[in-house]
Design a protein around this motif. Structure first.
Motif, mmCIF file in Angstrom:
data_model
loop_
_atom_site.group_PDB
_atom_site.id
_atom_site.type_symbol
_atom_site.label_atom_id
_atom_site.label_comp_id
_atom_site.label_asym_id
_atom_site.label_seq_id
_atom_site.Cartn_x
_atom_site.Cartn_y
_atom_site.Cartn_z
ATOM 1 N N ILE A 182 0.826 -1.217 0.000
ATOM 2 C CA ILE A 182 0.000 0.000 0.000
ATOM 3 C C ILE A 182 0.859 1.267 0.000
ATOM 4 O O ILE A 182 0.640 2.148 -0.837
ATOM 5 C CB ILE A 182 -1.017 -0.014 1.153
ATOM 6 N N PRO A 183 1.857 1.398 0.887
ATOM 7 C CA PRO A 183 2.693 2.609 0.808
ATOM 8 C C PRO A 183 3.416 2.724 -0.542
ATOM 9 O O PRO A 183 3.553 3.824 -1.086
ATOM 10 C CB PRO A 183 3.703 2.452 1.944
ATOM 11 N N PHE A 184 3.849 1.591 -1.088
ATOM 12 C CA PHE A 184 4.538 1.615 -2.376
ATOM 13 C C PHE A 184 3.610 2.097 -3.487
ATOM 14 O O PHE A 184 3.982 2.956 -4.286
ATOM 15 C CB PHE A 184 5.093 0.232 -2.721
ATOM 16 N N VAL A 185 2.421 1.566 -3.542
ATOM 17 C CA VAL A 185 1.467 1.944 -4.597
ATOM 18 C C VAL A 185 1.076 3.418 -4.459
ATOM 19 O O VAL A 185 0.947 4.118 -5.461
ATOM 20 C CB VAL A 185 0.236 1.020 -4.583
ATOM 21 N N ILE A 186 0.909 3.890 -3.247
ATOM 22 C CA ILE A 186 0.581 5.307 -3.043
ATOM 23 C C ILE A 186 1.723 6.186 -3.558
ATOM 24 O O ILE A 186 1.490 7.160 -4.280
ATOM 25 C CB ILE A 186 0.261 5.593 -1.559
ATOM 26 N N CYS A 187 2.953 5.845 -3.205
ATOM 27 C CA CYS A 187 4.107 6.624 -3.689
ATOM 28 C C CYS A 187 4.227 6.533 -5.207
ATOM 29 O O CYS A 187 4.488 7.537 -5.874
ATOM 30 C CB CYS A 187 5.393 6.127 -3.038
ATOM 31 N N LEU A 188 4.009 5.350 -5.758
ATOM 32 C CA LEU A 188 4.077 5.166 -7.207
ATOM 33 C C LEU A 188 3.035 6.025 -7.915
ATOM 34 O O LEU A 188 3.340 6.704 -8.899
ATOM 35 C CB LEU A 188 3.875 3.691 -7.568
ATOM 36 N N MET A 189 1.823 6.051 -7.393
ATOM 37 C CA MET A 189 0.765 6.840 -8.012
ATOM 38 C C MET A 189 1.053 8.339 -7.910
ATOM 39 O O MET A 189 0.816 9.082 -8.863
ATOM 40 C CB MET A 189 -0.594 6.503 -7.394
ATOM 41 N N LEU A 190 1.555 8.780 -6.775
ATOM 42 C CA LEU A 190 1.886 10.205 -6.621
ATOM 43 C C LEU A 190 2.995 10.614 -7.589
ATOM 44 O O LEU A 190 2.903 11.663 -8.232
ATOM 45 C CB LEU A 190 2.291 10.507 -5.183
ATOM 46 N N LEU A 191 4.010 9.778 -7.700
ATOM 47 C CA LEU A 191 5.082 10.075 -8.647
ATOM 48 C C LEU A 191 4.563 10.062 -10.087
ATOM 49 O O LEU A 191 4.921 10.920 -10.885
ATOM 50 C CB LEU A 191 6.229 9.071 -8.499
ATOM 51 N N TYR A 192 3.724 9.110 -10.401
ATOM 52 C CA TYR A 192 3.144 9.038 -11.747
ATOM 53 C C TYR A 192 2.373 10.321 -12.067
ATOM 54 O O TYR A 192 2.522 10.888 -13.144
ATOM 55 C CB TYR A 192 2.226 7.821 -11.873
#
Length: 126
Positions: free
Chosen positions: A95-105
């Protein structure tokens, strides 16, 4: 291309500083050691894709439009593969990884679209 790289480097450094502040002061329990590498990955992919799109826009604006859709699809597939591989390796921090990935995207895509729009508008006027 040089102004794009300068702006992209500034945005990347701002994201790194913001991430450092957030994860060192507010949310240290959610910090993932892979995040600096993820930031570098987005930086390099954005430079590569922007360079390709600039070449396509300079050659033929019609081809640029078609290739832009393919490039966007390729980016989504690439980022999805990164997410799937990471989730398969580290389910606990998914979950933290996907949130960071989406924000960076979102940040990098907004910047890239803004810059390529400026470039194609100026090349259409010439």
């Amino acid at each position: 291309m040089k102004p794009f790289i300068v702006k992209l480097t500034g945005i990347t450094l701002a994201i790194a500083l913001t991430g450092w502040l957030v994860f060192s002061l507010a949310l240290p329990e959610f910090y993932l050691p892979i995040l600096p590498f993820l930031l570098l990955f987005f930086y390099l992919v954005t430079i590569s894709i922007h360079a390709y799109q600039l070449k396509m826009a300079q050659k033929d604006i019609g081809k640029f439009t078609r290739s832009n859709m393919l490039v966007t699809f390729f980016k989504l597939v690439l980022y999805s593969l990164v997410a799937l591989v990471y989730i398969a390796v580290d389910k606990e921090n998914a979950i933290p990884f996907v949130i960071c990935l989406m924000l960076l995207y979102l940040v990098y895509t907004f910047f890239e679209v803004t810059e390529i729009t400026k470039s194609t508008k100026s090349s259409e006027k010439k």
